[in-house]
Design an enzyme around this catalytic site. Sequence first.
Site, PDB file in Angstrom:
ATOM      1  CB  SER A   1      -0.906   0.015   1.235  1.00  0.00           C
ATOM      2  OG  SER A   1      -1.372   1.334   1.477  1.00  0.00           O
TER       3      SER A   1
ATOM      4  CG  ASP B   1      -6.358   3.015  -7.826  1.00  0.00           C
ATOM      5  OD1 ASP B   1      -6.744   2.332  -6.860  1.00  0.00           O
ATOM      6  OD2 ASP B   1      -5.644   4.033  -7.698  1.00  0.00           O
TER       7      ASP B   1
ATOM      8  NE  ARG C   1     -12.913   1.109  -6.593  1.00  0.00           N
ATOM      9  CZ  ARG C   1     -11.963   2.031  -6.644  1.00  0.00           C
ATOM     10  NH1 ARG C   1     -10.705   1.683  -6.776  1.00  0.00           N
ATOM     11  NH2 ARG C   1     -12.283   3.302  -6.570  1.00  0.00           N
TER      12      ARG C   1
HETATM   13  C1  S3P Z   1      -2.919   5.612  -3.580  1.00  0.00           C
HETATM   14  C2  S3P Z   1      -2.631   4.324  -3.238  1.00  0.00           C
HETATM   15  C3  S3P Z   1      -3.512   3.187  -3.496  1.00  0.00           C
HETATM   16  C4  S3P Z   1      -4.573   3.536  -4.538  1.00  0.00           C
HETATM   17  C5  S3P Z   1      -5.220   4.854  -4.262  1.00  0.00           C
HETATM   18  C6  S3P Z   1      -4.168   5.955  -4.287  1.00  0.00           C
HETATM   19  C7  S3P Z   1      -1.961   6.677  -3.270  1.00  0.00           C
HETATM   20  O1  S3P Z   1      -4.186   2.838  -2.301  1.00  0.00           O
HETATM   21  O2  S3P Z   1      -5.549   2.526  -4.584  1.00  0.00           O
HETATM   22  O3  S3P Z   1      -6.195   5.141  -5.228  1.00  0.00           O
HETATM   23  O4  S3P Z   1      -2.074   7.793  -3.809  1.00  0.00           O
HETATM   24  O5  S3P Z   1      -1.039   6.426  -2.473  1.00  0.00           O
HETATM   25  P1  S3P Z   1      -3.520   1.813  -1.228  1.00  0.00           P
HETATM   26  O6  S3P Z   1      -2.329   2.460  -0.663  1.00  0.00           O
HETATM   27  O7  S3P Z   1      -4.605   1.593  -0.220  1.00  0.00           O
HETATM   28  O8  S3P Z   1      -3.201   0.574  -2.019  1.00  0.00           O
END
Ligand code: S3P
Length: 436
Positions: free
Chosen positions: A170, A318, A349
């Site tokens: 993440s 995403d 989702r």
């Molecule tokens: C993001 C990280 C992702 C992604 C989100 C944007 C970011 O989430 O799904 O739309 O900008 O760091 P996760 O860190 O929960 O995977």
Amino acid sequence: MSARHARVRAAAALRGTVQVPGDKSISHRALILASQARGSTLISGLSRGGDVKNTARALRRLGVAISPWGSAPLTVRGAGLGGWREPEGVLDFGNSGTGIRLMAGLLAAHPFFSVLSGDRYLRRRPMRRIAEPLRLMGARIAGRSGGTLAPLAIEGTRLSGIEYRSPVASAQVKSSLLLAGLLATGETATAEPELSRDHTERMLRFLGVDVRVDGTTVRLGGVREWDARDLSVPGDPSAAAFLVAAALLSPDAEVTVRNVCVNPTRTGFFEVLRAMGGKVRLLKRREVCGEPIADITASSSRLRGIDVPAELVPQTIDEFPILAATALFARGTTRITGAAELRVKESDRIRTMAHELAKLGGRLRELPDGLEIEGGHPLRGAACASHGDHRVAMSLAIAGGVIPGETRIADTACVDTSFPEFWELMRGLGAKVALS
Ligand code: S3P
């Protein structure tokens, strides 16, 4: 234009060259890091979506001077490292997991009290994943449900660096810790099971902060204040994904999206499409502010179903809603696994896409960590709903734009969180869209 409902019908060939809004992830980081710099930053190409707007508003509440929303470029007068001031009210991040999780890291290290909240969807999303490691650094964070859900209340304090191994890939967790690490004593290191998007690392390096990367481990420590440097935000590949999918699925179509961020941690969808037989080309590669960019050209294609390779999951995370919609038109079965994270996004989702695409006649099977989509069955427009999730709404619109009958999508205001220009852009390419 903000719309509560959309009606979409199949269009003649989609053709044209377009530009998509600035990348949402990079826009959040540009605002946040500019606010911690010494001096003023001009940011061009910033996303105008509601999520990024909420981050700008939160920063203003923390005493950061930012030019009026919509000015291009936007100017951020940096408060210096650790220079935010105690906000008078609640910081409202709306729908944005990135906004709340990244800002929480820095707020935990500012010596004042803050409360962070968001809309009803954000208040359901897991915050333990950042609260727990931040607490290991010394942070004082309380929240609903045993400190795991927003609203979060943070009493900022001195933090110490830790070595943290995140159980999930993440970028929000990684970035939250790295941002906390900017103000912590000692070294902060984070590792994750697979590499998530690395925009924070790239932007910090562009700004002159010493960030060391070894595989999926990122380290920083002993960070000193940096001078502001102007930032340019490239187009959002997650927005381009919808237009690329539309071009592949509609007959006799060709669409070029200019200036798109093609950071390899973000291009999984385009690779998956190519493996499915999609005609997608990345042209004129260049680099801006430490991020690779390119123009993407996509044209009508005959697709076949595939098993999405597990190693592409973080880079595609995403894009699974639009991939699920696209796979309905492929010959054979497409299988997505290893993507349990989809259950804790703006909506679940896996469930919402299985449920909504079935209304159009799609055959999908929910898996605990993914979806199985049987392509090639007849589809027809129907009434469906976004579940408050912008990417679900746009995926349904793309599918609705290439099947017989009318697709009505309820609750489409959420599209504005990431891509307020979506409907106009689609119309400009020849799509038939009515908003009400
Ligand atoms: C993001 C990280 C992702 C992604 C989100 C944007 C970011 O989430 O799904 O739309 O900008 O760091 P996760 O860190 O929960 O995977």
